[in-house]
Design an enzyme around this catalytic site. Structure first.
Site, short mmCIF file in Angstrom:
data_model
loop_
_atom_site.label_atom_id
_atom_site.label_comp_id
_atom_site.label_asym_id
_atom_site.label_seq_id
_atom_site.Cartn_x
_atom_site.Cartn_y
_atom_site.Cartn_z
N HIS A 362 12.67 -11.40 -106.62
CA HIS A 362 11.45 -11.27 -105.81
C HIS A 362 10.35 -12.24 -106.20
O HIS A 362 9.19 -11.97 -105.91
CB HIS A 362 10.89 -9.86 -105.91
CG HIS A 362 11.75 -8.79 -105.34
ND1 HIS A 362 11.60 -8.33 -104.05
CD2 HIS A 362 12.76 -8.08 -105.88
CE1 HIS A 362 12.49 -7.37 -103.82
NE2 HIS A 362 13.20 -7.20 -104.91
N LYS A 553 -3.93 -7.48 -100.47
CA LYS A 553 -2.75 -7.73 -101.30
C LYS A 553 -3.21 -7.74 -102.74
O LYS A 553 -4.41 -7.76 -103.01
CB LYS A 553 -2.10 -9.07 -100.93
CG LYS A 553 -3.11 -10.24 -100.91
CD LYS A 553 -2.49 -11.53 -100.40
CE LYS A 553 -2.30 -11.60 -98.91
NZ LYS A 553 -0.92 -11.54 -98.47
N ARG A 554 -2.26 -7.70 -103.69
CA ARG A 554 -2.69 -7.79 -105.07
C ARG A 554 -3.50 -9.06 -105.31
O ARG A 554 -3.32 -10.06 -104.64
CB ARG A 554 -1.46 -7.76 -106.00
CG ARG A 554 -0.89 -6.37 -106.20
CD ARG A 554 -1.88 -5.41 -106.84
NE ARG A 554 -2.06 -5.69 -108.25
CZ ARG A 554 -1.50 -4.99 -109.23
NH1 ARG A 554 -0.76 -3.93 -108.96
NH2 ARG A 554 -1.70 -5.31 -110.49
N LYS A 559 -2.00 -16.23 -104.67
CA LYS A 559 -2.24 -15.72 -103.31
C LYS A 559 -3.53 -16.32 -102.72
O LYS A 559 -3.75 -16.28 -101.53
CB LYS A 559 -2.31 -14.20 -103.33
CG LYS A 559 -0.98 -13.54 -103.71
CD LYS A 559 -1.12 -12.02 -103.74
CE LYS A 559 0.11 -11.32 -104.29
NZ LYS A 559 1.23 -11.21 -103.32
N THR A 663 5.12 -8.96 -97.31
CA THR A 663 5.52 -7.97 -96.31
C THR A 663 4.29 -7.50 -95.54
O THR A 663 4.41 -7.05 -94.40
CB THR A 663 6.21 -6.75 -96.96
OG1 THR A 663 5.44 -6.34 -98.10
CG2 THR A 663 7.62 -7.09 -97.40
N LYS A 667 3.55 -6.56 -91.43
CA LYS A 667 2.86 -5.35 -90.94
C LYS A 667 1.73 -5.74 -90.00
O LYS A 667 1.52 -5.10 -88.95
CB LYS A 667 2.31 -4.54 -92.13
CG LYS A 667 3.42 -3.94 -92.99
CD LYS A 667 2.92 -3.47 -94.36
CE LYS A 667 4.10 -3.30 -95.32
NZ LYS A 667 3.71 -3.25 -96.74
C1 26V Z 1 7.05 -8.00 -112.78
C2 26V Z 1 6.58 -7.06 -113.63
C3 26V Z 1 6.50 -7.40 -115.01
C4 26V Z 1 6.31 -6.23 -115.91
C5 26V Z 1 5.32 -5.27 -115.40
C6 26V Z 1 5.65 -4.77 -114.04
C7 26V Z 1 6.16 -5.82 -113.16
C8 26V Z 1 6.26 -5.57 -111.84
C9 26V Z 1 6.73 -6.52 -110.99
C10 26V Z 1 7.13 -7.74 -111.46
C11 26V Z 1 7.69 -8.77 -110.56
C12 26V Z 1 6.89 -8.91 -109.38
C13 26V Z 1 7.70 -9.42 -108.29
C14 26V Z 1 7.11 -9.00 -106.98
O1 26V Z 1 6.37 -8.06 -106.89
N1 26V Z 1 7.46 -9.73 -105.98
C15 26V Z 1 7.00 -9.48 -104.62
O2 26V Z 1 8.07 -8.86 -103.94
C16 26V Z 1 7.78 -8.61 -102.59
C17 26V Z 1 8.96 -7.87 -102.01
O3 26V Z 1 10.08 -8.69 -101.99
C18 26V Z 1 7.51 -9.90 -101.86
O4 26V Z 1 7.16 -9.62 -100.54
C19 26V Z 1 6.38 -10.67 -102.53
O5 26V Z 1 6.24 -11.93 -101.95
C20 26V Z 1 6.67 -10.82 -104.00
O6 26V Z 1 5.55 -11.37 -104.68
#
Ligand code: 26V
Length: 818
Positions: A362, A553-554, A559, A663, A667
């Site tokens: 992702h 968004k975050r 971004k 996503t 929406k």
């Molecule tokens: C990494 C970590 C590291 C440790 C702490 C918790 C945590 C949580 C998430 C991540 C990886 C983040 C990847 C992510 O959120 N990607 C997003 O995924 C969406 C669904 O596929 C996508 O629409 C977004 O573009 C993408 O940034």
């Protein structure tokens, strides 16, 4: 036996009233007259649950009888949003429940407001998992979602003097009516200790002597399919201390130590890590990951498969989908179970394992690729580390066979990295182990193959595939935008909710002035609804006649919320510098929603700046109220459901090549907002579908971004050569938004001027041009409305039902069992 004793009367208003009152009296223990709103909410949720129960039990029985291949979706996050309305909708109970409560003198809307959403995710990745379990149930795919029941979800965001302050999210404190704990089905999960070898009839084998363990208790959540009578299961694990652990310490008389041990165990599922995109490498996080995947694999093997199942055939029964790298420790766990516990030879176990996993990546940001130090992993999971080493040795041997002793290639492909410290590269492990590897939008999947995982693509090209993300139309159209849903049904008839391609039929209506008028009325109604929500929730005012320009968004530098800020400051600057009068400016309300990771200082500064700009712009009489900046705190799924349907303009402005998919972009388009966006992530596919006339494209393409980096990017050149940009940045630097204090936002400005990793300044002028095109287009309201309708008509592709069908065809091969 088909169970339906309570469900029949519940589908009538009288039956519903009866059951509701019974739940209020006997489950909650209060009379109607003495009940609080929360009591009533809990009783209502219980009544919906009762209705779904027969179907749920039926489904479990059917899955058991069929023994069909199942998807186990392994995800550390599920950003579910509120459950009540979704479950009412799925069960066709919305009208009945509304009338039944009215008979009891209760407004159902008041009870809706009582539900605290389970915020068990950070952002897009967690929300995607929630959309996927909805689609899996709606399509009737045998599946279980596995995850963690965090006691505290994503923090509640507040602002103090414009700065983010995080509060704990005690979402369970008023009761949790949607889950069913099953302590009897707990799994014991071990950690630590050491490994040893032993002689097993002449064969040397390894085994793990763990140092400590915890109990994983499953909490089952119903996931009802939409109008199809199916109810799937989401199984979230909670950590509790094991009895043995407790007892031993109790017997030794050390009460305090026993309590400490319990707290230690329960810490594992205590809190969701609020980071996204940048892994922190914390031990507790690895504990969480192993905790939930070991419990899930154990549960599937022990409780879902029949007792006599021959695990050689496991790939016929299950595919474990790895939602990013968070669950990848499941790979050595399955190997451990097969080899150490079930007596499989290594090669046979590996052949099974390789067919049972698939991996979704992702991200594209290198810093988001998770690694675990060998040190930590070896301490927490010594046997798993051994298994990873063996997997890596075998794999690198194969690489050598194919490519010879190309040491550079071998170093680059090794699952074990050496710098800056010895570590396990989880994305590589997932790629080597997975039957398939997918990205989440066409561009993203291509960049994965070309860049992030290039060597692996050369080695096993057949593994790589794409599944473009999608969103559930149940929550994000039907629930979030009921008036639009009605209008669509009026035009196209029922059925589109589960067949979103039918939205194509709206193309013809885009040309119909009467339909456009109705659509405009829907949008206006949604704006009024949002105005009232924001007024009540945050005391904010939204004017009826403004364009709503939304970026939710975050908060992350890639971004580029800063690009949006620079646009706003440019508009404001035009007024205060006398280059324009307020009357020249299209009235716009800019709405932001964004949480910053608590440890991400730059993101928090940007939040501060947005609030500071809002404070000045909103109160400057020169602006005459024509520009407004609103930043309601604590953006979450519940707020998204109000904001998105009201938006005119959707901001999707990441630097090309950085956003995997997005996503939110889908929406907004499905709710008739036009997008201003870069050629990034799924924006590319949105633009291809809706057409250039209905999308405001700007900025460098991904190859252009690469070319500029290669040439040597100097952000200060852009600052020097663009008067508008220089003036806007100088205005911020002057302290105009910080009470004259020039130091407050200086770190943001110097970062842009001297670093600017995400090329905000390079895309600025193109963005400002695009916004001028937006203004021009918005001036013709009727043409804008036509474009909005065409956006909806052409975005049916972005249903998560389509995504799930793609997963089934390309990866899982698990047909629906309706
Ligand atoms: C990494 C970590 C590291 C440790 C702490 C918790 C945590 C949580 C998430 C991540 C990886 C983040 C990847 C992510 O959120 N990607 C997003 O995924 C969406 C669904 O596929 C996508 O629409 C977004 O573009 C993408 O940034």
């Amino acid at each position: 036996m088909a169970l339906a004793p309570v469900s029949a009367p519940l589908s009538t208003v009288d039956g519903f009233v009866k059951q509701f009152l019974q739940n209020l009296n006997f489950d909650i223990g209060v009379s109607l007259s003495a009940s609080s709103r929360n009591d009533q909410y809990l009783a209502l949720a219980g009544t919906v649950r009762d209705y779904l129960m027969a179907r749920w039990l039926d489904d479990q029985r059917r899955q058991n009888d069929l023994q069909a291949k199942s998807v186990c979706y392994l995800s550390a996050e599920y950003l579910l949003g509120r459950q009540l309305d979704n479950n009412l909708l799925a069960a066709r109970l919305t009208d009945i429940a509304t009338d039944a409560l009215a008979e009891c003198g209760i407004r159902i809307d008041d009870l809706r407001e009582m539900e605290v959403e389970p915020g068990l995710g950070n952002g897009g990745l967690g929300r995607l998992a929630a959309c996927f379990v909805d689609s899996l149930a709606t399509l009737g795919v045998p599946s279980i979602g596995y995850g963690i029941r965090y006691e505290y979800g994503i923090f509640r965001q507040t602002f103090v003097d414009g700065q983010q302050v995080e509060q704990p999210d005690a979402w369970l404190s008023l009761g949790s009516p949607w889950s069913f704990p099953h302590p009897e089905a707990a799994q014991q999960i071990s950690f630590g200790g050491h490994t040893e070898t032993y002689d097993d009839r002449g064969v040397t084998r390894s085994r793990w002597i763990p140092g400590w363990n915890v109990k994983a208790v499953p909490y089952n959540y119903m996931v009802p399919g939409y109008h199809n009578g199916r109810v799937n299961t989401l199984r979230l694990w909670r950590a509790v201390a094991t009895d043995a652990f407790d007892l031993r310490i109790f017997n030794s008389g050390d009460y305090e130590e026993a309590v400490r041990a319990q707290t230690f165990a329960e810490n594992i599922s205590k809190v969701l890590y609020p980071e996204d995109s940048t892994p922190q490498g914390k031990e507790l996080r690895l504990q969480q990951q192993y905790f939930f995947v070991a419990a899930s694999i154990g549960d599937f093997l022990d409780n879902v498969l029949p007792g006599d199942f021959d695990l050689t055939n496991l790939p016929d029964r299950v595919i474990f989908q790895l939602n990013d790298t968070h669950p990848v420790i499941a790979v050595p766990e399955l190997m451990r179970v097969l080899v150490d516990e079930r007596g499989f030879e290594w090669d046979a176990a590996w052949a099974i394992t390789q067919q049972c996993f698939a991996y979704t990546c992702h991200t594209l940001l290198p810093e988001a690729l998770e690694v675990w130090s060998v040190d930590l992993l070896g301490r927490l999971l010594p046997r798993h580390l051994e298994i990873i080493y063996r997997i890596n040795d075998d794999f690198l041997e194969e690489v050598r066979e194919r490519f010879g002793d190309d040491e550079l290639r071998i170093r680059n492909m090794s699952i074990i990295g050496e710098h800056p410290y010895r570590s396990v590269r989880m994305a590589y492990l997932a790629t080597v182990a997975g039957a398939k590897v997918n990205g989440v939008a066409e561009l993203h999947s291509q960049l994965l193959r070309d860049k992030v995982l290039h060597d692996f693509d050369e080695f096993f090209p057949e593994k790589f595939t794409n599944v473009t993300n999608g969103v559930t139309p149940r929550r994000f159209i039907r629930l979030a935008n009921p008036t639009l849903a009605e209008l669509i049904t009026e035009a196209l008839g029922a059925g589109w909710t589960v067949d979103l391609d039918r939205l194509r039929g709206l193309e013809a209506f885009a040309a119909d002035p009467e339909f456009r008028e109705k659509f405009a009325a829907v949008k206006a109604g949604n704006k009024r609804r949002l105005a009232s929500v924001l007024h009540e929730r945050d005391g904010l005012t939204v004017s009826d006649d403004h364009m709503l320009d939304v970026m939710v968004k975050r908060l992350h530098e890639y971004k580029r919320q800063m690009l949006k800020v620079l646009h706003i400051v440019t508009e404001y600057d035009k007024i205060v510098s006398g280059r324009a009068t307020a009357a020249d400016i299209t009235p716009r309300t800019f709405i932001f929603g964004a949480k910053a990771a608590p440890g991400y200082a730059m993101a928090k500064r940007i939040i501060h700046l947005i609030n500071a700009v809002g404070e000045v712009v909103n109160n400057d009489p020169l602006v005459e109220g024509r520009l407004k900046v609103l930043f309601p705190p604590n953006y979450n799924v519940t707020l998204a459901e109000r904001v998105i349907p009201a938006a005119d303009l959707s901001e999707q402005i990441s630097l090309a090549g950085k956003e995997a998919s997005g996503t939110g972009n889908m929406k907004f388009a499905l709710n008739g907002a036009l997008t201003v966006g870069t050629d990034d992530g799924a924006n590319v596919e949105i633009r291809e579908l809706v057409g250039d006339d209905n999308f405001f494209l700007f900025g460098m393409s991904e190859p252009e971004v690469e070319a500029l980096w290669a040439k040597g990017y100097k952000p200060s050149d852009f600052y020097q050569s663009d008067d508008n940009l220089r003036s806007a940045m100088d205005l911020i630097a002057s302290g105009a938004f910080s009470g004259g204090d020039r130091s407050v936002f200086e770190p943001i400005l110097s970062n842009l001027l001297y670093d600017d990793r995400f090329m905000v300044l390079a895309d600025y002028s193109s963005y400002i041009d695009a916004q001028a095109r937006v203004d021009l287009a918005y001036a013709d309201q009727d043409a804008w409305t036509r474009s909005a309708i065409l956006n909806i008509a052409r975005c049916g592709f972005f249903s998560s039902d389509r995504s799930i069908k793609d997963y089934i065809d390309r990866i899982w091969h698990t047909p629906p069992t309706l």
